[in-house]
Design an enzyme around this catalytic site. Structure first.
Site, PDB file in Angstrom:
ATOM      1  N   GLU A 308       0.807  -1.293   0.178  1.00 55.16           N
ATOM      2  CA  GLU A 308       0.065  -0.014  -0.049  1.00 55.16           C
ATOM      3  C   GLU A 308       0.808   1.176   0.094  1.00 55.16           C
ATOM      4  O   GLU A 308       0.764   2.216   0.855  1.00 55.16           O
ATOM      5  CB  GLU A 308      -0.908   0.067   1.234  1.00 55.16           C
ATOM      6  CG  GLU A 308      -1.855  -1.173   1.300  1.00 55.16           C
ATOM      7  CD  GLU A 308      -2.297  -1.187   2.987  1.00 55.16           C
ATOM      8  OE1 GLU A 308      -1.952  -0.305   3.671  1.00 55.16           O
ATOM      9  OE2 GLU A 308      -3.193  -2.173   3.208  1.00 55.16           O
ATOM     10  N   PRO A 309       1.704   1.509  -1.031  1.00 53.24           N
ATOM     11  CA  PRO A 309       2.635   2.507  -1.136  1.00 53.24           C
ATOM     12  C   PRO A 309       1.846   3.823  -1.361  1.00 53.24           C
ATOM     13  O   PRO A 309       1.204   3.763  -2.517  1.00 53.24           O
ATOM     14  CB  PRO A 309       3.737   2.176  -1.927  1.00 53.24           C
ATOM     15  CG  PRO A 309       2.874   1.373  -2.960  1.00 53.24           C
ATOM     16  CD  PRO A 309       1.915   0.560  -2.166  1.00 53.24           C
ATOM     17  N   CYS A 378      -1.634  33.801   8.677  1.00 56.74           N
ATOM     18  CA  CYS A 378      -1.352  34.629   9.853  1.00 56.74           C
ATOM     19  C   CYS A 378      -1.228  33.692  10.774  1.00 56.74           C
ATOM     20  O   CYS A 378      -2.029  33.125  11.951  1.00 56.74           O
ATOM     21  CB  CYS A 378      -2.684  35.445  10.071  1.00 56.74           C
ATOM     22  SG  CYS A 378      -2.935  36.637   8.991  1.00 56.74           S
ATOM     23  N   GLU A 379      -0.023  32.958  10.815  1.00 55.55           N
ATOM     24  CA  GLU A 379       0.473  31.986  11.741  1.00 55.55           C
ATOM     25  C   GLU A 379       1.759  32.053  11.878  1.00 55.55           C
ATOM     26  O   GLU A 379       2.533  31.752  10.795  1.00 55.55           O
ATOM     27  CB  GLU A 379      -0.078  30.391  11.489  1.00 55.55           C
ATOM     28  CG  GLU A 379      -1.534  30.535  11.335  1.00 55.55           C
ATOM     29  CD  GLU A 379      -2.166  29.572  12.448  1.00 55.55           C
ATOM     30  OE1 GLU A 379      -1.255  29.141  13.269  1.00 55.55           O
ATOM     31  OE2 GLU A 379      -3.418  29.184  12.162  1.00 55.55           O
TER      32      GLU A 379
HETATM   33  N1  LLP Z   1      -1.583   1.945   4.401  1.00 52.84           N
HETATM   34  C1  LLP Z   1      -2.146   2.779   5.386  1.00 52.84           C
HETATM   35  C2  LLP Z   1      -3.103   1.999   6.320  1.00 52.84           C
HETATM   36  C3  LLP Z   1      -1.851   4.188   5.744  1.00 52.84           C
HETATM   37  O1  LLP Z   1      -2.240   4.490   7.062  1.00 52.84           O
HETATM   38  C4  LLP Z   1      -0.883   4.723   5.143  1.00 52.84           C
HETATM   39  C5  LLP Z   1      -0.530   6.130   5.254  1.00 52.84           C
HETATM   40  C6  LLP Z   1      -0.337   4.043   3.905  1.00 52.84           C
HETATM   41  C7  LLP Z   1      -0.656   2.937   3.523  1.00 52.84           C
HETATM   42  C8  LLP Z   1       0.370   4.786   2.907  1.00 52.84           C
HETATM   43  O2  LLP Z   1       1.554   5.285   3.424  1.00 52.84           O
HETATM   44  P1  LLP Z   1       2.936   5.650   2.511  1.00 52.84           P
HETATM   45  O3  LLP Z   1       3.392   4.620   1.801  1.00 52.84           O
HETATM   46  O4  LLP Z   1       2.133   6.927   2.084  1.00 52.84           O
HETATM   47  O5  LLP Z   1       3.760   6.302   3.901  1.00 52.84           O
HETATM   48  N2  LLP Z   1       0.345  13.285   5.774  1.00 52.84           N
HETATM   49  C9  LLP Z   1       1.735  12.522   6.484  1.00 52.84           C
HETATM   50  C10 LLP Z   1       1.546  10.852   6.069  1.00 52.84           C
HETATM   51  C11 LLP Z   1       0.475  10.129   6.540  1.00 52.84           C
HETATM   52  C12 LLP Z   1       0.263   8.889   6.339  1.00 52.84           C
HETATM   53  C13 LLP Z   1      -0.916   8.200   6.691  1.00 52.84           C
HETATM   54  N3  LLP Z   1      -1.224   6.718   6.558  1.00 52.84           N
HETATM   55  C14 LLP Z   1       3.114  13.117   5.844  1.00 52.84           C
HETATM   56  O6  LLP Z   1       2.552  14.078   5.060  1.00 52.84           O
HETATM   57  O7  LLP Z   1       3.923  12.698   6.214  1.00 52.84           O
END
Ligand code: LLP
Length: 448
Positions: A308-309, A378-379
């Site tokens: 799940e990337p 404004c932060e």
């Molecule tokens: N699978 C699940 C269950 C997840 O909760 C997430 C991310 C992913 C896959 C994908 O993860 P990735 O491969 O993108 O690392 N907004 C934050 C990142 C939040 C990630 C939430 N879950 C940031 O900007 O760093």
């Protein structure tokens, strides 16, 4: 991608990616693939998100190839960047999708994705979302608690259906990432305790006739820059998954997302030499290393492996282009005030995220100045960097905030009543507006 997207063996026989993103200077001007960013900024205004299709595809294919030794599906985590055109690109490549809301499922379907290749994650699914996903025939609900599993059984029963499900195991492994994006420790709200999984599957099989136990899911966190927490989690969960296959006939194991990307030096990492110049131990995590460590450990399981990337696929594929409005010289600091704010890219404010700041005009000298680059909101938290040495740029000049393709636009808001930026997808020498800039009228649509 400079025509160099093939893999080649690095110094220690490790396969390293030849190019990590499609942004480079040509004749002193920053390009995305074959499109000059200054021209896009001129034509479409700023702040402006620009994505490289070749980079997205290159990353998807590299990860897919790295997992070739095992039956698998790369289910792109839609939350990272849910623009319809990005989803369509990946759907056409054969990606599955990991969604976290009814809205994301709606987007995937609109983009031509197949619900039968969607997994639905998240700790708080509503009845409406469950019904919608059941009716669309998704592959699996990734369930985060016994309460949710029982509710899913109830809703499916009311519709006369059987819900395919996997429970998310919390392996209690330290992902060694920012505390806001670490999910695999017992103190996080995610998943079911490792020790409680076996008995939960036994109870579900005995008591929940409208649940089909199809798999097991895990995800330990995001932006992991080393392979060892992944290995630790896989090794820990392996015996559990074997047992579930034997006793409950599960068919898949989702090993989650979380592969980290280069943020510091992300501009430089677009060049092949950057990778080869690094000793192996200092190289960022690559899909090749991930595959080399993970595949041998799981290939004889006889299970379908899902990944799940999100960030890995789109993170380095996007930039946020912004224009410098003013330079303000305070007694303590020099501020470069730009027209993008934390409402457009919240990562620095929320996670102390680092985004490289690269002028669209190649700097004429190597001279650098210590500055804060800040937005108009404004932060005090509205900054893109503090006390960073940057090449000179002046009011009227544009800069690109690198590695903004993941968790950039999707986390943008209308805070301070600022219209959302436009998004552009570049494919070779073609740039398409894949989301138009919001207007002032858009801001008040639906309000009384
Ligand atoms: N699978 C699940 C269950 C997840 O909760 C997430 C991310 C992913 C896959 C994908 O993860 P990735 O491969 O993108 O690392 N907004 C934050 C990142 C939040 C990630 C939430 N879950 C940031 O900007 O760093």
């Amino acid at each position: 991608m400079g025509g160099a997207s093939s893999l080649y063996p690095g110094a220690a026989g490790v396969y390293v990616p030849a190019a990590m993103h499609g942004f480079s200077y040509k004749n002193g001007s920053l390009y995305c693939e074959d499109v000059e960013l200054a021209g896009l900024a001129e034509e479409h205004g700023t702040p402006l998100y620009v994505y490289s299709a070749a980079t997205i595809l290159d990353h998807f294919r590299k990860l897919d190839a790295a997992m070739a030794g095992v039956e698998h599906e790369v289910a792109y985590a839609v939350k990272a960047n849910s623009n319809l055109s990005v989803l369509r690109l990946l759907a056409n490549e054969g990606a599955g999708f990991d969604i976290v809301s009814g809205g994301e499922l709606f987007r995937v379907i609109k983009a031509g994705g197949d619900p039968a290749h969607c997994t639905f994650a998240g700790v708080g699914k509503t009845r409406e979302e469950i019904v919608y996903a059941l009716e669309q025939g998704i592959y699996s609900f990734n369930v985060e608690s016994e309460e949710e599993l029982r509710y899913l059984n109830q809703v499916a029963g009311e519709l006369g259906m059987v819900a395919p499900a996997a429970v998310r195991v919390n392996p209690n492994v330290d992902a060694k990432t920012h505390k806001y994006i670490s999910t695999g420790k017992s103190e996080n709200k995610f998943g079911v305790d490792f020790e409680a999984i076996d008995s939960l599957y036994d109870r579900a099989a005995a008591e929940l006739p409208h649940i089909k136990l199809r798999g097991l899911q895990m995800h330990i966190g995001s932006q992991l820059t080393s392979v060892s927490p992944f290995v630790e989690a896989v090794e820990k969960v392996l015996p559990l998954v074997k047992g579930l296959k034997e006793r409950h006939g599960i068919e898949f194991w989702s090993i989650g997302g979380g592969i980290g990307i280069v943020y510091k030096e992300s501009f430089e990492s677009g060049a092949e030499e950057w990778w080869t110049s690094k000793p192996e131990a200092e190289r960022p995590l690559t899909p090749e290393l991930y595959g080399r460590e993970i595949v041998p450990r799981i290939k004889d399981l006889g299970l379908r492996i899902l990944l799940e990337p999100g960030r890995f696929i789109v993170g380095n594929a996007g930039v946020l282009v912004t224009r410098c409005l003013y330079e303000k010289k305070g007694s303590a600091k020099t501020f470069k005030i730009v027209d993008a704010g934390m409402n457009d890219l919240i990562r620095p404010a929320l996670y102390e995220g680092h985004h490289e700041i690269v002028p669209l005009k190649a700097p004429a000298t190597a001279e650098k100045h210590v500055v804060d680059v800040v937005g108009p909101i404004c932060e005090s938290g509205d900054f893109f960097c503090q006390n960073r040495e940057l090449p000179d740029f002046q009011p009227g000049d544009h800069v690109a905030l690198m590695s903004a393709g993941a968790y950039g636009f999707v986390m943008a808001s209308n805070y301070n009543s600022r219209p959302l930026p436009a998004e552009i997808l570049v494919e070779g020498d073609t740039a398409t507006v894949v989301r138009r800039r919001q207007t002032l009228e858009d801001l008040i649509e639906g309000e009384l």
